[in-house]
Write a protein that holds these residues in place. Structure first.
Motif, PDB file in Angstrom:
ATOM      1  N   THR A 150     -28.409 -14.113  25.558  1.00  0.00           N
ATOM      2  CA  THR A 150     -27.051 -13.606  25.390  1.00  0.00           C
ATOM      3  C   THR A 150     -26.192 -14.210  26.489  1.00  0.00           C
ATOM      4  OG1 THR A 150     -27.827 -11.509  24.451  1.00  0.00           O
ATOM      5  CG2 THR A 150     -25.591 -11.547  25.341  1.00  0.00           C
ATOM      6  N   ALA A 154     -27.831  -6.728  27.749  1.00  0.00           N
ATOM      7  CA  ALA A 154     -28.445  -7.333  26.567  1.00  0.00           C
ATOM      8  C   ALA A 154     -29.822  -7.903  26.905  1.00  0.00           C
ATOM      9  CB  ALA A 154     -27.534  -8.420  26.002  1.00  0.00           C
ATOM     10  N   ILE A 196     -26.631 -14.599  21.141  1.00  0.00           N
ATOM     11  CA  ILE A 196     -25.466 -13.725  21.019  1.00  0.00           C
ATOM     12  C   ILE A 196     -24.420 -14.201  22.020  1.00  0.00           C
ATOM     13  CG2 ILE A 196     -24.583 -11.383  21.361  1.00  0.00           C
ATOM     14  CD1 ILE A 196     -27.271 -10.334  20.421  1.00  0.00           C
ATOM     15  N   LEU A 213     -24.350  -4.206  20.337  1.00  0.00           N
ATOM     16  CA  LEU A 213     -25.495  -4.854  20.972  1.00  0.00           C
ATOM     17  C   LEU A 213     -26.733  -3.969  20.894  1.00  0.00           C
ATOM     18  CD1 LEU A 213     -23.827  -6.423  24.154  1.00  0.00           C
ATOM     19  CD2 LEU A 213     -24.989  -7.683  22.334  1.00  0.00           C
TER      20      LEU A 213
END
Length: 416
Positions: A112, A104, A86, A73
């Motif tokens: 994310t 994130a 993500i 990440l």
């Protein structure tokens, strides 16, 4: 390998998992959706693929042998070529998954999400679905926007392409409209819609931020003036750049605009982020105090996202606190986020400040925040940001609804 020059509209997904069976399952879902999966069984293989191509989605298993998903990440955040979404997949406990998503978000990867193992294929399909159309055109759009210069923005300002859109702010207990936040928008005749994440830095670097801000202030005050006869307590909020917090002439210029348009100072709220306010405390204090002395409200925007929230709150003359959407959007499903939101409301009220929650996207969150004592909300549950005419139309439609449908009449109780 993904060819970065390929303009094929197919959607590319990088599947990172050291378990080939799990990787095959995820890749199979991608294929059924019409996407192109690219499998990487290790951190190093994933890093090599990221170095040679761009992906619309990335799924990451947190356990990757010698390296872990957190390291990956970080690598993605540093590349600058971020995917649309993500999806973190792991059998770890929920708090670890939640903390990973927050990490994130903190490094700029705002979309994310996490899915637990064993993976629910229906949830995975849903997580992969939202950006199909946007992802198909993203590469061309990104390339086009990277060509924009400060001169392009200057021409856009001269042509009137930059304007204010207004997002409603709602009293959570009554459902009444209390005001709005003015958000800068640029619809370029050459480049199409350009996001503020692109043009605000250009304005700051090109010496255009003051011109843009004064225009936003003038348009916002004029907009507020039209509402005051029917909504005497209507307040319009305008964001202030860090650059302008060191401009000690600003308070007088704002006061002149208020007098010229005939709007009382109490109808204007200036929003600054804590990072902006703390960058140069001495000058910021000078400007903010003089604005407050003139009767203008000062809002602390994005509370909790920086490193000195409580210090800024104690030292600066804020009259309003805005809880960042990153805390609000998951507060009903993430106990840690709920604690932050409830603590923020309590702290703000101790300072006799109004509390605004950003990012309210459903009625359940609205009701829960009202029960908590949060004063004002904004978000898609009420409306997105609208042009002036559309805002007026929305306002009349909202006020035409029965009062019971505009208020949190059945609060959702939630334990801290």
């Amino acid at each position: 390998m993904v060819d970065p020059t390929n303009h094929n509209p197919a959607i590319d997904v990088l599947v990172v998992d050291d378990d080939p069976v799990q990787g095959a399952i995820v890749s199979g879902v991608c294929t059924k959706l019409g996407y192109r999966p690219h499998f990487a069984s290790s951190y190093h293989e994933a890093a090599a693929r990221l170095a040679t191509g761009r992906f619309d989605y990335i799924t990451i298993d947190l356990s990757l042998g010698d390296h872990d998903g957190i390291e990956l990440l970080r690598l993605i955040a540093e590349t600058g070529a971020k995917p649309r979404r993500i999806i973190v997949i792991s059998g770890c406990e929920e708090r670890i998954l939640n903390a990973t998503v927050r990490m994130a978000h903190a490094v700029g990867m705002l979309d994310t999400i996490s899915l637990p193992k064993p993976i629910d294929l229906a949830l995975l399909r849903g997580a992969l679905a939202p950006f199909q159309e946007a992802a198909a055109s993203r590469r061309g759009v990104d390339s086009r926007l990277s060509e924009i210069t400060a001169d392009d923005l200057r021409r856009g300002l001269d042509r009137g392409e930059v304007y204010a859109a207004f997002q409603p702010k709602i009293d959570l207990s009554t459902g009444k409209v209390t005001g709005c936040e003015a958000l800068a928008r640029w619809d370029s005749a050459t480049f199409g819609p350009v996001g503020p994440d692109v043009f605000i830095p250009l304005a700051e670097q090109g010496g255009l931020i003051k011109t843009m801000t004064l225009r936003m202030l003038r348009d916002s005050m004029t907009f507020a003036a039209a509402f005051l006869p029917t909504e005497p307590k209507f307040v319009v909020a305008v964001n202030l750049s860090a650059t302008l917090l060191s401009d000690t002439s600003l308070p007088e210029e704002v006061e002149r605009l208020l007098a010229e348009i005939g709007v009382p100072a109490r109808s204007l709220m200036i929003e600054v982020t804590e990072t902006t306010a703390m960058a140069d405390v001495g000058r910021a204090m000078d400007v903010l105090l003089r604005l407050r002395l003139k009767g203008i409200g000062i809002s602390m925007d994005d509370f909790g996202t920086g490193y000195s929230s409580l210090s800024a709150l104690a030292r600066m003359p804020f009259s309003e606190l805005k809880i960042d959407r990153s805390f609000v959007k998951d507060c009903l499903t993430d106990a840690d986020m709920w604690k932050i939101v409830s603590s923020s409301v309590a702290i703000a009220h101790q300072y006799n400040m109004k509390v605004v929650a950003e990012g309210i996207e459903d009625a359940a969150t609205w009701h829960a925040l009202d029960a908590l004592g949060c004063d004002i909300g904004q978000g898609f549950e009420f409306s997105r940001a609208l042009r002036q005419d559309a805002f007026v139309e929305w306002y009349h439609g909202w006020m035409a609804r029965p009062p019971a449908t505009r208020a949190a009449v059945v609060p959702l109780q939630r334990e801290a």
